[in-house]
Write a protein that holds these residues in place. Structure first.
Motif, PDB file in Angstrom:
ATOM      1  N   TRP A  11      30.349   4.539  65.878  1.00  0.00           N
ATOM      2  CA  TRP A  11      30.468   4.268  64.441  1.00  0.00           C
ATOM      3  C   TRP A  11      29.124   4.431  63.753  1.00  0.00           C
ATOM      4  O   TRP A  11      29.029   5.059  62.687  1.00  0.00           O
ATOM      5  CB  TRP A  11      30.990   2.849  64.191  1.00  0.00           C
ATOM      6  CG  TRP A  11      31.096   2.584  62.718  1.00  0.00           C
ATOM      7  CD1 TRP A  11      32.157   2.849  61.916  1.00  0.00           C
ATOM      8  CD2 TRP A  11      30.075   2.049  61.864  1.00  0.00           C
ATOM      9  NE1 TRP A  11      31.868   2.515  60.614  1.00  0.00           N
ATOM     10  CE2 TRP A  11      30.596   2.011  60.564  1.00  0.00           C
ATOM     11  CE3 TRP A  11      28.785   1.591  62.079  1.00  0.00           C
ATOM     12  CZ2 TRP A  11      29.875   1.551  59.481  1.00  0.00           C
ATOM     13  CZ3 TRP A  11      28.051   1.125  60.994  1.00  0.00           C
ATOM     14  CH2 TRP A  11      28.594   1.108  59.714  1.00  0.00           C
ATOM     15  N   GLY A  14      28.342   8.117  63.579  1.00  0.00           N
ATOM     16  CA  GLY A  14      29.247   8.796  62.644  1.00  0.00           C
ATOM     17  C   GLY A  14      29.014   8.413  61.203  1.00  0.00           C
ATOM     18  O   GLY A  14      29.197   9.213  60.285  1.00  0.00           O
ATOM     19  N   HIS A  15      28.598   7.193  60.971  1.00  0.00           N
ATOM     20  CA  HIS A  15      28.391   6.707  59.607  1.00  0.00           C
ATOM     21  C   HIS A  15      27.034   7.124  59.045  1.00  0.00           C
ATOM     22  O   HIS A  15      26.917   7.413  57.852  1.00  0.00           O
ATOM     23  CB  HIS A  15      28.521   5.184  59.586  1.00  0.00           C
ATOM     24  CG  HIS A  15      28.459   4.616  58.216  1.00  0.00           C
ATOM     25  ND1 HIS A  15      27.303   4.145  57.650  1.00  0.00           N
ATOM     26  CD2 HIS A  15      29.433   4.457  57.282  1.00  0.00           C
ATOM     27  CE1 HIS A  15      27.555   3.715  56.434  1.00  0.00           C
ATOM     28  NE2 HIS A  15      28.836   3.892  56.181  1.00  0.00           N
ATOM     29  N   GLN A  20      29.173  14.843  57.230  1.00  0.00           N
ATOM     30  CA  GLN A  20      29.793  16.127  56.912  1.00  0.00           C
ATOM     31  C   GLN A  20      29.486  16.488  55.462  1.00  0.00           C
ATOM     32  O   GLN A  20      29.539  15.624  54.577  1.00  0.00           O
ATOM     33  CB  GLN A  20      31.305  16.049  57.103  1.00  0.00           C
ATOM     34  CG  GLN A  20      31.716  15.864  58.532  1.00  0.00           C
ATOM     35  CD  GLN A  20      33.216  15.933  58.685  1.00  0.00           C
ATOM     36  OE1 GLN A  20      33.956  15.628  57.772  1.00  0.00           O
ATOM     37  NE2 GLN A  20      33.662  16.337  59.860  1.00  0.00           N
ATOM     38  N   THR A  22      30.467  17.845  52.062  1.00  0.00           N
ATOM     39  CA  THR A  22      31.670  18.029  51.266  1.00  0.00           C
ATOM     40  C   THR A  22      31.247  18.455  49.858  1.00  0.00           C
ATOM     41  O   THR A  22      30.054  18.404  49.528  1.00  0.00           O
ATOM     42  CB  THR A  22      32.487  16.714  51.186  1.00  0.00           C
ATOM     43  OG1 THR A  22      31.741  15.753  50.434  1.00  0.00           O
ATOM     44  CG2 THR A  22      32.794  16.166  52.574  1.00  0.00           C
ATOM     45  N   GLN A  27      29.163  13.060  53.567  1.00  0.00           N
ATOM     46  CA  GLN A  27      30.101  11.951  53.774  1.00  0.00           C
ATOM     47  C   GLN A  27      30.156  11.610  55.258  1.00  0.00           C
ATOM     48  O   GLN A  27      29.976  12.480  56.106  1.00  0.00           O
ATOM     49  CB  GLN A  27      31.507  12.351  53.302  1.00  0.00           C
ATOM     50  CG  GLN A  27      31.604  12.629  51.826  1.00  0.00           C
ATOM     51  CD  GLN A  27      31.429  11.377  50.999  1.00  0.00           C
ATOM     52  OE1 GLN A  27      31.937  10.310  51.339  1.00  0.00           O
ATOM     53  NE2 GLN A  27      30.674  11.488  49.916  1.00  0.00           N
ATOM     54  N   HIS A  29      31.677  10.874  58.946  1.00  0.00           N
ATOM     55  CA  HIS A  29      32.714  11.554  59.725  1.00  0.00           C
ATOM     56  C   HIS A  29      34.059  10.873  59.482  1.00  0.00           C
ATOM     57  O   HIS A  29      34.139   9.657  59.354  1.00  0.00           O
ATOM     58  CB  HIS A  29      32.342  11.503  61.218  1.00  0.00           C
ATOM     59  CG  HIS A  29      33.140  12.438  62.047  1.00  0.00           C
ATOM     60  ND1 HIS A  29      34.399  12.119  62.501  1.00  0.00           N
ATOM     61  CD2 HIS A  29      32.873  13.691  62.492  1.00  0.00           C
ATOM     62  CE1 HIS A  29      34.879  13.127  63.201  1.00  0.00           C
ATOM     63  NE2 HIS A  29      33.972  14.091  63.210  1.00  0.00           N
ATOM     64  N   PRO A  30      35.168  11.626  59.443  1.00  0.00           N
ATOM     65  CA  PRO A  30      36.479  11.026  59.184  1.00  0.00           C
ATOM     66  C   PRO A  30      36.924  10.000  60.233  1.00  0.00           C
ATOM     67  O   PRO A  30      37.718   9.115  59.934  1.00  0.00           O
ATOM     68  CB  PRO A  30      37.436  12.224  59.185  1.00  0.00           C
ATOM     69  CG  PRO A  30      36.594  13.414  58.967  1.00  0.00           C
ATOM     70  CD  PRO A  30      35.228  13.083  59.479  1.00  0.00           C
ATOM     71  N   LEU A  31      36.425  10.109  61.456  1.00  0.00           N
ATOM     72  CA  LEU A  31      36.829   9.150  62.495  1.00  0.00           C
ATOM     73  C   LEU A  31      36.131   7.801  62.376  1.00  0.00           C
ATOM     74  O   LEU A  31      36.468   6.872  63.107  1.00  0.00           O
ATOM     75  CB  LEU A  31      36.563   9.740  63.879  1.00  0.00           C
ATOM     76  CG  LEU A  31      37.449  10.903  64.288  1.00  0.00           C
ATOM     77  CD1 LEU A  31      37.033  11.433  65.648  1.00  0.00           C
ATOM     78  CD2 LEU A  31      38.907  10.480  64.301  1.00  0.00           C
ATOM     79  N   ALA A  33      36.295   5.434  60.181  1.00  0.00           N
ATOM     80  CA  ALA A  33      37.205   4.325  59.859  1.00  0.00           C
ATOM     81  C   ALA A  33      37.980   3.868  61.096  1.00  0.00           C
ATOM     82  O   ALA A  33      38.146   2.667  61.334  1.00  0.00           O
ATOM     83  CB  ALA A  33      38.167   4.734  58.755  1.00  0.00           C
ATOM     84  N   TRP A  34      38.433   4.835  61.903  1.00  0.00           N
ATOM     85  CA  TRP A  34      39.177   4.479  63.114  1.00  0.00           C
ATOM     86  C   TRP A  34      38.270   3.836  64.165  1.00  0.00           C
ATOM     87  O   TRP A  34      38.693   2.937  64.889  1.00  0.00           O
ATOM     88  CB  TRP A  34      39.885   5.696  63.683  1.00  0.00           C
ATOM     89  CG  TRP A  34      41.034   6.081  62.802  1.00  0.00           C
ATOM     90  CD1 TRP A  34      41.076   7.114  61.911  1.00  0.00           C
ATOM     91  CD2 TRP A  34      42.276   5.396  62.683  1.00  0.00           C
ATOM     92  NE1 TRP A  34      42.276   7.126  61.260  1.00  0.00           N
ATOM     93  CE2 TRP A  34      43.038   6.077  61.712  1.00  0.00           C
ATOM     94  CE3 TRP A  34      42.824   4.279  63.303  1.00  0.00           C
ATOM     95  CZ2 TRP A  34      44.310   5.669  61.342  1.00  0.00           C
ATOM     96  CZ3 TRP A  34      44.107   3.880  62.939  1.00  0.00           C
ATOM     97  CH2 TRP A  34      44.828   4.570  61.979  1.00  0.00           C
TER      98      TRP A  34
END
Length: 141
Positions: A11, A14-15, A20, A22, A27, A29-31, A33-34
């Motif tokens: 996390w 990724g945060h 990424q 955009t 922003q 990474h989309p994962l 939140a998961w």
């Protein structure tokens, strides 16, 4: 604990690092939140296990220390017992701060999030290193 560390580090990366591009700028990474959801779910399980460890390991060990102090006996290995007591107290205090910072990240005002976040991930990494050291020391016996 390994899964908790893995999701927390993933996390964090990724945060803050694997951003990424955009049309709206960088922003997370989309994962992310998961990963945060998985980290929270695993943390609940670790807290549950921590309660079991408290009942089975910590309380009896602290009672034994109290009994030794009350009887004022000289027992071989008292220094090792004191070192374990100090490390146990430090571990319980660190875990309490870690849990408190996690709750604060959910419910504290936005102004407190930066300090709570740094406290949470730094202490989490330090505890992971301590756990690794504890595991390696146990293997050497």
């Amino acid at each position: 604990c390994v899964l908790l560390l893995a999701t927390g580090v993933a996390w964090l990366l990724g945060h803050d690092i694997w951003l990424q591009q955009t049309p709206f700028g960088p922003q997370p990474h989309p994962l992310v939140a998961w990963l945060l959801r998985a980290h929270g779910a695993i943390a609940w399980c670790v807290v549950l296990v921590g309660g079991v460890v408290w009942q089975v390991h910590v309380r009896p060990a602290w009672r034994a220390v109290r009994r030794r102090r009350l009887h004022r006996r000289r027992i071989e290995g008292v220094r090792a017992g004191r070192a374990r007591t100090v490390s146990g107290v430090l571990l319980v205090a660190a875990l309490a701060v870690l849990l408190g910072s996690a709750i604060g990240l959910q419910y504290a005002p936005e102004q407190a999030h930066a300090a709570l976040s740094v406290t949470h991930w730094a202490l989490g990494l330090v505890l992971a290193i301590g756990l690794l050291w504890h595991w390696i020391a146990r293997l050497r016996r």
